[in-house]
Design an enzyme around this catalytic site. Structure first.
Site, mmCIF file in Angstrom:
data_model
loop_
_atom_site.group_PDB
_atom_site.id
_atom_site.type_symbol
_atom_site.label_atom_id
_atom_site.label_comp_id
_atom_site.label_asym_id
_atom_site.label_seq_id
_atom_site.Cartn_x
_atom_site.Cartn_y
_atom_site.Cartn_z
ATOM 1 N N THR A 57 0.817 -1.212 0.000
ATOM 2 C CA THR A 57 0.000 0.000 0.000
ATOM 3 C C THR A 57 0.852 1.264 0.000
ATOM 4 O OG1 THR A 57 -1.533 1.253 1.400
ATOM 5 C CG2 THR A 57 -0.107 -0.277 2.529
ATOM 6 N N ASP A 58 0.253 2.376 -0.433
ATOM 7 C CA ASP A 58 0.953 3.664 -0.357
ATOM 8 C C ASP A 58 1.065 4.164 1.086
ATOM 9 O OD1 ASP A 58 -1.747 4.333 0.018
ATOM 10 O OD2 ASP A 58 -1.804 5.872 -1.538
ATOM 11 N N GLU A 59 0.265 3.570 2.001
ATOM 12 C CA GLU A 59 0.233 4.091 3.376
ATOM 13 C C GLU A 59 1.557 3.898 4.112
ATOM 14 O OE1 GLU A 59 -3.308 3.373 5.594
ATOM 15 O OE2 GLU A 59 -4.574 3.473 3.825
ATOM 16 N N TYR A 108 -2.054 -0.596 10.991
ATOM 17 C CA TYR A 108 -2.162 -1.256 9.685
ATOM 18 C C TYR A 108 -0.936 -0.953 8.824
ATOM 19 C CZ TYR A 108 -3.346 -1.683 4.737
ATOM 20 O OH TYR A 108 -3.296 -1.966 3.395
ATOM 21 N N LYS A 116 2.096 -3.411 7.349
ATOM 22 C CA LYS A 116 2.408 -3.579 5.919
ATOM 23 C C LYS A 116 3.860 -3.171 5.649
ATOM 24 C CE LYS A 116 -0.026 -4.627 2.959
ATOM 25 N NZ LYS A 116 -0.411 -5.966 2.403
ATOM 26 N N ARG A 147 -10.627 10.020 12.860
ATOM 27 C CA ARG A 147 -9.859 8.788 13.085
ATOM 28 C C ARG A 147 -8.564 9.172 13.815
ATOM 29 N NH1 ARG A 147 -8.227 5.750 7.597
ATOM 30 N NH2 ARG A 147 -10.180 4.628 7.901
HETATM 31 P P1 NAD Z 1 -9.699 -7.495 2.090
HETATM 32 O O1 NAD Z 1 -9.687 -7.212 3.551
HETATM 33 O O2 NAD Z 1 -10.913 -7.204 1.301
HETATM 34 O O3 NAD Z 1 -9.329 -9.028 1.831
HETATM 35 C C1 NAD Z 1 -8.326 -9.698 2.510
HETATM 36 C C2 NAD Z 1 -8.461 -11.191 2.230
HETATM 37 O O4 NAD Z 1 -7.393 -11.879 2.918
HETATM 38 C C3 NAD Z 1 -9.766 -11.798 2.729
HETATM 39 O O5 NAD Z 1 -10.309 -12.639 1.742
HETATM 40 C C4 NAD Z 1 -9.340 -12.599 3.955
HETATM 41 O O6 NAD Z 1 -10.169 -13.726 4.205
HETATM 42 C C5 NAD Z 1 -7.926 -13.006 3.593
HETATM 43 N N1 NAD Z 1 -7.105 -13.270 4.784
HETATM 44 C C6 NAD Z 1 -6.951 -12.486 5.889
HETATM 45 N N2 NAD Z 1 -6.134 -13.084 6.765
HETATM 46 C C7 NAD Z 1 -5.735 -14.245 6.213
HETATM 47 C C8 NAD Z 1 -4.871 -15.292 6.628
HETATM 48 N N3 NAD Z 1 -4.253 -15.241 7.825
HETATM 49 N N4 NAD Z 1 -4.672 -16.345 5.811
HETATM 50 C C9 NAD Z 1 -5.301 -16.404 4.600
HETATM 51 N N5 NAD Z 1 -6.135 -15.461 4.166
HETATM 52 C C10 NAD Z 1 -6.358 -14.383 4.951
HETATM 53 O O7 NAD Z 1 -8.439 -6.696 1.520
HETATM 54 P P2 NAD Z 1 -8.240 -5.936 0.129
HETATM 55 O O8 NAD Z 1 -8.767 -4.568 0.254
HETATM 56 O O9 NAD Z 1 -8.691 -6.810 -0.963
HETATM 57 O O10 NAD Z 1 -6.654 -5.828 0.091
HETATM 58 C C11 NAD Z 1 -5.851 -6.890 -0.455
HETATM 59 C C12 NAD Z 1 -4.387 -6.515 -0.323
HETATM 60 O O11 NAD Z 1 -4.134 -5.302 -1.016
HETATM 61 C C13 NAD Z 1 -3.931 -6.291 1.109
HETATM 62 O O12 NAD Z 1 -2.630 -6.813 1.255
HETATM 63 C C14 NAD Z 1 -3.924 -4.775 1.255
HETATM 64 O O13 NAD Z 1 -2.978 -4.360 2.215
HETATM 65 C C15 NAD Z 1 -3.530 -4.355 -0.133
HETATM 66 N N6 NAD Z 1 -4.002 -3.025 -0.564
HETATM 67 C C16 NAD Z 1 -5.324 -2.693 -0.457
HETATM 68 C C17 NAD Z 1 -5.760 -1.451 -0.918
HETATM 69 C C18 NAD Z 1 -7.213 -1.045 -0.833
HETATM 70 O O14 NAD Z 1 -7.544 0.103 -1.153
HETATM 71 N N7 NAD Z 1 -8.139 -1.906 -0.444
HETATM 72 C C19 NAD Z 1 -4.845 -0.552 -1.478
HETATM 73 C C20 NAD Z 1 -3.496 -0.932 -1.564
HETATM 74 C C21 NAD Z 1 -3.094 -2.172 -1.119
HETATM 75 O O1 TDX Z 2 -16.682 6.137 7.746
HETATM 76 C C1 TDX Z 2 -15.651 6.621 7.231
HETATM 77 N N1 TDX Z 2 -15.530 7.985 7.140
HETATM 78 C C2 TDX Z 2 -14.430 8.608 6.630
HETATM 79 O O2 TDX Z 2 -14.366 9.842 6.581
HETATM 80 C C3 TDX Z 2 -14.584 5.812 6.723
HETATM 81 C C4 TDX Z 2 -14.659 4.315 6.783
HETATM 82 C C5 TDX Z 2 -13.481 6.449 6.184
HETATM 83 N N2 TDX Z 2 -13.393 7.804 6.169
HETATM 84 C C6 TDX Z 2 -12.185 8.452 5.599
HETATM 85 C C7 TDX Z 2 -10.872 7.929 6.151
HETATM 86 C C8 TDX Z 2 -9.919 8.063 4.970
HETATM 87 O O3 TDX Z 2 -9.388 9.397 4.941
HETATM 88 O O4 TDX Z 2 -12.156 8.137 4.212
HETATM 89 C C9 TDX Z 2 -10.822 7.871 3.754
HETATM 90 C C10 TDX Z 2 -10.763 6.468 3.193
HETATM 91 O O5 TDX Z 2 -10.937 5.571 4.278
HETATM 92 P P1 TDX Z 2 -10.888 3.972 4.079
HETATM 93 O O6 TDX Z 2 -11.860 3.596 3.020
HETATM 94 O O7 TDX Z 2 -10.998 3.349 5.432
HETATM 95 O O8 TDX Z 2 -9.437 3.778 3.442
HETATM 96 P P2 TDX Z 2 -7.976 4.178 3.955
HETATM 97 O O9 TDX Z 2 -7.913 4.319 5.415
HETATM 98 O O10 TDX Z 2 -7.528 5.362 3.132
HETATM 99 O O11 TDX Z 2 -7.157 2.857 3.509
HETATM 100 C C11 TDX Z 2 -7.447 2.189 2.269
HETATM 101 O O12 TDX Z 2 -6.517 2.504 1.268
HETATM 102 C C12 TDX Z 2 -5.216 1.994 1.398
HETATM 103 C C13 TDX Z 2 -7.502 0.677 2.450
HETATM 104 O O13 TDX Z 2 -8.434 0.349 3.476
HETATM 105 C C14 TDX Z 2 -6.152 0.098 2.751
HETATM 106 O O14 TDX Z 2 -6.206 -1.315 2.814
HETATM 107 C C15 TDX Z 2 -5.210 0.504 1.657
HETATM 108 O O15 TDX Z 2 -3.915 0.077 1.957
#
Ligand code: NAD
Ligand code: TDX
Length: 353
Positions: free
Chosen positions: A132-134, A158, A162, A289
């Site tokens: 992630t970019d975080e 989180y 990562k 948050r």
């Molecule tokens: P998600 O939470 O939707 O899915 C995570 C999946 O991993 C689920 O299916 C869960 O069952 C599985 N999992 C969790 N723990 C496990 C374990 N111990 N063993 C096997 N499986 C397990 O997450 P996502 O949003 O799809 O993100 C996927 C990946 O991409 C993550 O590594 C996250 O850090 C990264 N990522 C997400 C975002 C975003 O915006 N969502 C952005 C950048 C990077």
């Molecule tokens: O109820 C809310 N109200 C609100 O203002 C929620 C859930 C979020 N927010 C804000 C927090 C963040 O500034 O919105 C922005 C986006 O929040 P999230 O959807 O929780 O994402 P973020 O915290 O930015 O992280 C996401 O992007 C990077 C993913 O969850 C991560 O897995 C990924 O790595």
């Protein structure tokens, strides 16, 4: 074939569907099915012999060893993680276990497996770690976007977990020569995203006539990328990325949260008008948050230069598709809003003003 971890989650499921459509190459999908994992996301693959699903934990080393020995994948694409920042604030334990220990376990299993390969199989093997970019921390308003060379400054449990995983992946390359690739992507949105994250939460709450909670002043900025573009970027990095390199992936689309929420409201006014009035009336500012990063932005020039990847969707096209998908899949939303989901909503939003 390839081994995917976390392929029943949001991005992982989109990736498995996209991969099979684009390449046809079989996938073994290892997923523990936590609250975030959902086999309904993969329903389109029922009866498709190219997809083998294994419900288990990436921390279970003997299981991972056995899977590698049995299926002999040419690559591992590692998505499995705890992914929600707010959950990491309420309870960081699982983040350390899955994101750090789980990645360590996979790296060790991959190293043993790769050491047993020879010739072209050994040369071709890749371990792609999805991050992630975080990990780069938070930007000020005038700062340039994150490049791959930015120092790591994670601020949440989180992002710290990562970042730790990214460091392990780097070290396994540097020390053991494991052929790794790391991608650091910005905020994804699109079909099958669990309604704890901002965009699907706002769509679901708006349709239910519930408040749309905005943390703080709503001016925190994220870069948003349509999930299908992330999947295509991962395919490009797997195919052509240089071993040991990291690639930033982003949408060139920075936006404050309030703009995102208002855009969704306007689309819903058009696509599903509410007799109670415009959806914006539901916007509610709530307590911020803790440790909330102010701004993320991605410099995605390296992946464009080296691998000719650029996002295909604009935010306008991607968010319209996404709102449409959620309107068409309200059953999916209802199914994931289980008892456990309601407990989470109470825990995270109950105490906020
Ligand atoms: P998600 O939470 O939707 O899915 C995570 C999946 O991993 C689920 O299916 C869960 O069952 C599985 N999992 C969790 N723990 C496990 C374990 N111990 N063993 C096997 N499986 C397990 O997450 P996502 O949003 O799809 O993100 C996927 C990946 O991409 C993550 O590594 C996250 O850090 C990264 N990522 C997400 C975002 C975003 O915006 N969502 C952005 C950048 C990077
Ligand atoms: O109820 C809310 N109200 C609100 O203002 C929620 C859930 C979020 N927010 C804000 C927090 C963040 O500034 O919105 C922005 C986006 O929040 P999230 O959807 O929780 O994402 P973020 O915290 O930015 O992280 C996401 O992007 C990077 C993913 O969850 C991560 O897995 C990924 O790595």
């Amino acid at each position: 074939m390839i081994l995917v971890t976390g392929g029943a989650g949001f991005i992982g499921a989109n990736f498995v569907l996209d991969w099979l459509a684009a390449t046809g190459e079989p996938v073994v999908n290892l997923d523990k099915l936590t609250y975030a994992g959902n086999l309904e996301n993969l329903q389109a693959l029922d009866g498709d012999g190219r997809h083998v699903f294994v419900r288990d934990d990436i921390c279970a080393r003997p299981l991972v060893d056995a899977l590698l020995a049995r299926h002999r994948p040419r690559a591992i694409v590692h998505f499995a993680a705890e992914s929600h920042v707010d959950r990491s604030i309420h309870g960081p334990d699982e983040f350390m276990r899955t994101n750090v220990e789980g990645t360590f376990t996979l790296l060790e299993a991959a190293r043993a497996y790769w050491n047993g390969l020879a010739g072209t199989d050994r040369d071709a093997f890749r371990f792609l770690h999805v991050s992630t970019d975080e990990v780069y921390g938070s930007l000020g308003p005038g700062d340039p976007p994150f490049a791959e060379t930015n120092p790591y400054q994670p601020n949440s449990p989180y992002s710290a977990s990562k970042a730790a995983a990214d460091h392990l992946v780097r070290a396994w390359h540097h020390t053991y020569g494991l052929p790794v690739l790391t991608t650091n992507c910005s905020n994804n949105y699109g079909p099958y995203q669990f309604p704890e994250k901002l965009i699907p939460l706002v769509i679901a709450n708006a349709l239910a006539g519930k408040p749309l909670p905005i943390y703080g002043d709503g001016m925190n900025v994220r870069d948003w990328l349509y999930v299908g573009d992330h999947c295509a970027a991962i395919r490009a990095v797997l195919a052509g990325g240089r071993r040991g390199e990291t690639y930033n992936i982003g949408g060139w689309n920075e936006m404050p949260n309030l703009t995102i929420v208002k855009t969704i409201c306007t689309l819903l006014d058009e696509m599903k008008p509410d007799s109670g009035g415009r959806y914006e009336r539901l916007i509610t500012f709530v307590a911020d948050r803790p440790g909330h990063d102010r701004r993320y932005a991605i410099d995605a020039r390296k992946i464009e230069r080296e691998l000719a990847w650029r996002p295909a969707e604009t935010f306008e096209t991607g968010i319209r598709k996404t709102v449409h998908w959620y309107l068409e899949h309200q059953d999916w939303v209802a199914h994931v809003q289980s008892g456990a989901y309601r407990e989470w909503v109470q825990k995270n939003y109950g105490g906020r003003e």
